[in-house]
Enzyme design. Sequence first.
Site, short mmCIF file in Angstrom:
data_model
loop_
_atom_site.label_atom_id
_atom_site.label_comp_id
_atom_site.label_asym_id
_atom_site.label_seq_id
_atom_site.Cartn_x
_atom_site.Cartn_y
_atom_site.Cartn_z
N LYS A 183 0.83 -1.21 0.00
CA LYS A 183 0.00 0.00 0.00
C LYS A 183 0.87 1.27 0.00
O LYS A 183 2.09 1.20 0.17
CB LYS A 183 -0.97 -0.04 1.18
CG LYS A 183 -1.98 -1.22 1.08
CD LYS A 183 -2.84 -1.12 -0.14
CE LYS A 183 -3.80 -2.23 -0.51
NZ LYS A 183 -4.20 -3.29 0.31
C1 LIG Z 1 -5.37 -4.32 0.63
C2 LIG Z 1 -6.85 -4.16 0.64
C3 LIG Z 1 -7.62 -4.44 1.78
C4 LIG Z 1 -7.08 -5.18 2.97
O1 LIG Z 1 -6.06 -4.56 3.60
P1 LIG Z 1 -5.28 -5.39 4.76
O2 LIG Z 1 -4.55 -4.31 5.50
O3 LIG Z 1 -4.36 -6.34 4.06
O4 LIG Z 1 -6.29 -6.07 5.59
C5 LIG Z 1 -8.96 -4.11 1.79
N1 LIG Z 1 -9.55 -3.56 0.70
C6 LIG Z 1 -8.85 -3.30 -0.43
C7 LIG Z 1 -9.56 -2.66 -1.58
C8 LIG Z 1 -7.49 -3.61 -0.50
O5 LIG Z 1 -6.83 -3.38 -1.64
#
Ligand SMILES: *Cc1c(COP(=O)(O)O)cnc(C)c1O
Length: 385
Positions: A183
């Site tokens: 992210k």
């Molecule tokens: C990465 C992601 C998540 C989950 O994030 P985590 O921190 O891994 O739980 C949720 N929604 C979307 C759209 C994502 O891309």
Amino acid sequence: MAAYLPFHVPEIDDEDIEAVVNVMRSGWLTTGAKARQFEQEFAAKVGARYAVALNSCTAALHLALEAIGLVEGDEVLVPTMTFAATAEVVTYFKAKPVLIDCLPDTLNMNPDLLERAITPRTKAVIPVHFAGQPCDMTRILEVGRRHNLRIIEDAAHAFPASYKGKSIGSIGDCTCFSFYATKNITTGEGGMVTTDDAECADRMRRMSLHGLSRDAWKRYTNQGSWYYEIVAPGFKYNLTDMAAALGLSQLHKADRFWKTRERYAALYADGFRDLPEITPLGIQDDVQHAWHLYVIQLDPARLRITREAFIERLQQQQIGCSVHFIPLHLHPYYRNAWGYNPEQFPVASRAFQRMVSLPLYSKMSEMDIHRTIAAVREIVLEGRQ
Ligand SMILES: *Cc1c(COP(=O)(O)O)cnc(C)c1O
């Protein structure tokens, strides 16, 4: 042959490493002062009153739905064009994820489809700011108000981002962020939920730590006492201070990361402008896009090669790419358990056949962007009808 360009590499510098190591040396590893500081600085950055640091965005979504009182048999509107996490949290409550098709240009949830999906059991909407571009929040909030729905935003892609001048994190009832390794800022694994509602923030904080009474996390510090009470059966979703220290260090660089992403996205757009075979996602003009993903759509009528062959060719040129996302309605669980089929989601089903995500991250060089543009152009020119 040029070195392999991975689809993503996080930008971690010596300052980040030092911040984590300092926590490791401090004798306090789990949730404590660093997590509190990360929450305060993050809340200030997105203009929210409260922020609760958690070990994932999935945990944030789960706790937000718990805090609004979701129960068995309820329904939650969720876009089909998203990652597993957005909808699975609804099923934790034995509630129904009601999937919604997307818009063809932005691939964000189509707000025109919300109203007809609402039933007396509908409790909430989870808009996902796809690729980092904020959804049409004016429309979503308006429908939500009219039908008394709570708005829980999945902002896993959308930091830093804003909609009509308001930061994502300060708009819906709760906003959930991800600091997963890929992210825009990362803590390895981690998440944050923001809200302006004190009671909701309290509930989420308590449920993130076994439903223990207030400030139980302090019980091993000199400010704490050994005494605690379990006030509800909670979960174990707290963020460690090691992760929070990394998050703080990353947060201080988030604007620089974002500026690089934005500049690279503009280079991609310029590099593809004269190619009718590929179309980048449409961009609204009243948003600040977080540029988490750079998604292009291939036009199969103008190309002799399939999307799969296109990806294979990019891989052969040592360029990592991906597909975001396989829409939820195409997965066995959603087909079998909820009876969804591709015909119900014509826009997402069609987009899925055409999408490719190109590498976009601050750790890439401008040369990497130009190399990716050149590779895409070569594949398109060869594969033209
Ligand atoms: C990465 C992601 C998540 C989950 O994030 P985590 O921190 O891994 O739980 C949720 N929604 C979307 C759209 C994502 O891309």
